[in-house]
Design a protein around this motif. Structure first.
Motif, PDB file in Angstrom:
ATOM      1  N   UNK A 265       0.790  -1.231   0.000  1.00  0.00           N
ATOM      2  CA  UNK A 265       0.000   0.000   0.000  1.00  0.00           C
ATOM      3  C   UNK A 265       0.819   1.277   0.000  1.00  0.00           C
ATOM      4  N   UNK A 266       2.135   1.197   0.115  1.00  0.00           N
ATOM      5  CA  UNK A 266       2.919   2.437   0.176  1.00  0.00           C
ATOM      6  C   UNK A 266       3.034   3.113  -1.187  1.00  0.00           C
ATOM      7  N   UNK A 267       2.937   2.339  -2.278  1.00  0.00           N
ATOM      8  CA  UNK A 267       3.090   2.907  -3.613  1.00  0.00           C
ATOM      9  C   UNK A 267       4.517   2.897  -4.125  1.00  0.00           C
ATOM     10  N   UNK A 268       5.439   2.327  -3.365  1.00  0.00           N
ATOM     11  CA  UNK A 268       6.835   2.255  -3.805  1.00  0.00           C
ATOM     12  C   UNK A 268       7.016   1.054  -4.730  1.00  0.00           C
ATOM     13  N   UNK A 269       7.226   1.319  -6.004  1.00  0.00           N
ATOM     14  CA  UNK A 269       7.359   0.235  -6.976  1.00  0.00           C
ATOM     15  C   UNK A 269       8.658  -0.543  -6.813  1.00  0.00           C
ATOM     16  N   UNK A 270       9.665   0.076  -6.202  1.00  0.00           N
ATOM     17  CA  UNK A 270      10.943  -0.610  -6.018  1.00  0.00           C
ATOM     18  C   UNK A 270      10.942  -1.531  -4.799  1.00  0.00           C
ATOM     19  N   UNK A 271       9.891  -1.467  -3.991  1.00  0.00           N
ATOM     20  CA  UNK A 271       9.723  -2.354  -2.829  1.00  0.00           C
ATOM     21  C   UNK A 271      10.936  -2.295  -1.894  1.00  0.00           C
ATOM     22  N   UNK A 272      11.219  -1.076  -1.421  1.00  0.00           N
ATOM     23  CA  UNK A 272      12.336  -0.884  -0.506  1.00  0.00           C
ATOM     24  C   UNK A 272      11.837  -0.715   0.929  1.00  0.00           C
ATOM     25  N   UNK A 273      12.495  -1.390   1.849  1.00  0.00           N
ATOM     26  CA  UNK A 273      12.161  -1.288   3.259  1.00  0.00           C
ATOM     27  C   UNK A 273      13.438  -1.132   4.075  1.00  0.00           C
ATOM     28  N   UNK A 274      13.388  -0.255   5.069  1.00  0.00           N
ATOM     29  CA  UNK A 274      14.466  -0.125   6.046  1.00  0.00           C
ATOM     30  C   UNK A 274      13.947  -0.594   7.397  1.00  0.00           C
ATOM     31  N   UNK A 275      14.679  -1.484   8.026  1.00  0.00           N
ATOM     32  CA  UNK A 275      14.306  -1.980   9.352  1.00  0.00           C
ATOM     33  C   UNK A 275      15.439  -1.671  10.320  1.00  0.00           C
ATOM     34  N   UNK A 276      15.108  -1.002  11.402  1.00  0.00           N
ATOM     35  CA  UNK A 276      16.089  -0.701  12.449  1.00  0.00           C
ATOM     36  C   UNK A 276      15.598  -1.268  13.774  1.00  0.00           C
ATOM     37  N   UNK A 277      16.499  -1.900  14.473  1.00  0.00           N
ATOM     38  CA  UNK A 277      16.197  -2.488  15.776  1.00  0.00           C
ATOM     39  C   UNK A 277      17.154  -1.883  16.787  1.00  0.00           C
TER      40      UNK A 277
END
Length: 368
Positions: A265-277
């Motif tokens: 649902x974000x609309x980002x066609x490149x499907x990029x995610x950043x995860x920080x813990x």
């Protein structure tokens, strides 16, 4: 009748009176005059009234205190004497004032207990109302979300059966992929519903175990990568081991829901995610923070509650645009709340949205 409680109250009352006697005796021995015993016994009566059940202990302590003061601390010492002018009035005043204070203290304690019960009932009522609201949201979300994938599955399978001799191989593959996608979405929805049922069950407690947060994140990312082969996940892990008491299956479901919502649902066609813990202090507690950032169009709402309500209730939006996201966010919020954590959402300064939740950590013991 709770005899153990009665015995404890009797012992406590006797101990306070004995303590008052020794304190008053010590002061009298030091000052060589009696001028504090009434106040000391008065304090003892108040303590007895405060920490025992009912009126009887405070009233009896008031009478015993009056007798003790007259016998031990008023002239002639070690004798009970009411013949001296002023003694009867002083005794009566002490008894009456002690009884009044004892009664008021007991009433205040009972009022406090009633207030605590009332607050507990109000909290339970709010919790039940929240559960009813969540059930209503789930029914609306499910009725809205089930219709689209089921219609797609039925339509694709009907075309295959009715026109199997006329459709090409490529079209057949496309129909099969659509059926697989809709079926996977239904499976995810069932998992969400089971998660919510588990959290909402008042008789079932979460089965928490101490888990390493990094391992849960890694497993969740691996599952998302299987469902979205083209996803690009950049992970930043904490240097410290984050040990968190949790139901690992539910928390992993939260992570998967958040990641899938971002990808769908974000609309980002490149499907990029950043995860920080990482770990941060919040309200005096050390919290393990899971932070997910996407590079899409962002969100138009001030907080996650408004986002959940809008996605579920706004029926003017297209089905594919909102399918499952409201249900997923409701599940996430319910699970995190059940764990005593927090969840929030905001827009990133450079674009996209940031979802994060926090759970209280447990100290990791160091071994030699």
């Amino acid at each position: 009748m709770n005899y153990n409680k009665i015995l404890k109250d009797v012992i406590f009352s006797m101990a306070m009176l004995v303590l008052a006697y020794y304190v008053a005796s010590s002061i009298m021995h030091i000052t060589l005059q009696e001028n504090n015993s009434a106040l000391i016994f008065f304090v003892a009566v108040v303590a007895i009234s405060r920490y025992t059940d009912g009126y009887i202990y405070g009233i009896i302590a008031s009478l015993v205190s009056a007798v003790a003061i007259n016998y031990f601390f008023m002239y002639p010492y070690w004798k009970f004497n009411l013949s001296i002018s002023g003694y009867p009035i002083a005794m009566l005043s002490l008894v009456l004032s002690s009884i009044v204070i004892s009664t008021l203290t007991t009433q205040m304690k009972k009022q406090g207990e009633q207030n605590e019960k009332l607050l507990k009932l109000q909290a339970e009522a709010r919790l039940e109302a929240e559960k009813e609201r969540m059930r209503g949201n789930l029914l609306r979300a499910v009725s809205h979300d089930l219709r689209t994938p089921l219609t797609g599955i039925y339509g694709a399978s009907s075309v295959i059966l009715s026109k199997r001799d006329d459709i090409t191989k490529e079209e057949m593959v496309q129909f099969a992929e659509n059926i697989q996608s809709d079926t996977q979405w239904l499976i995810n929805m069932v998992e969400n519903l089971l998660s919510v049922t588990k959290v909402a069950d008042v008789d079932a407690e979460l089965k928490k175990r101490d888990e390493i947060m990094e391992e849960i994140v890694t497993e969740a990312v691996a599952k998302v990568r299987k469902r979205f082969p083209g996803v690009r996940v950049n992970m930043g892990m904490s240097d410290e081991i984050l040990l968190v008491p949790m139901d690992s299956m539910l928390i992993q479901q939260v992570m998967i829901n958040l990641m899938e919502n971002a990808l769908r649902h974000s609309g980002d066609k490149e499907k990029r995610l950043d995860i920080n813990l990482y770990e941060e202090s919040r309200d005096g507690k050390n919290m393990a923070i899971f932070e997910l950032r996407d590079y899409g169009k962002g969100i138009n709402f001030e907080n996650i509650d408004m986002l959940i309500e809008n996605v579920i209730l706004n029926t003017k939006l297209a089905s594919d645009a909102t399918r499952g996201s409201g249900l997923g966010l409701s599940v996430c919020k319910s699970i995190i709340n059940a764990h005593g954590g927090f969840i929030e959402a905001r827009n990133a300064e450079s674009g996209g949205s940031v979802f994060r939740f926090g759970l209280e950590t447990k100290e990791v013991l160091a071994y030699e």
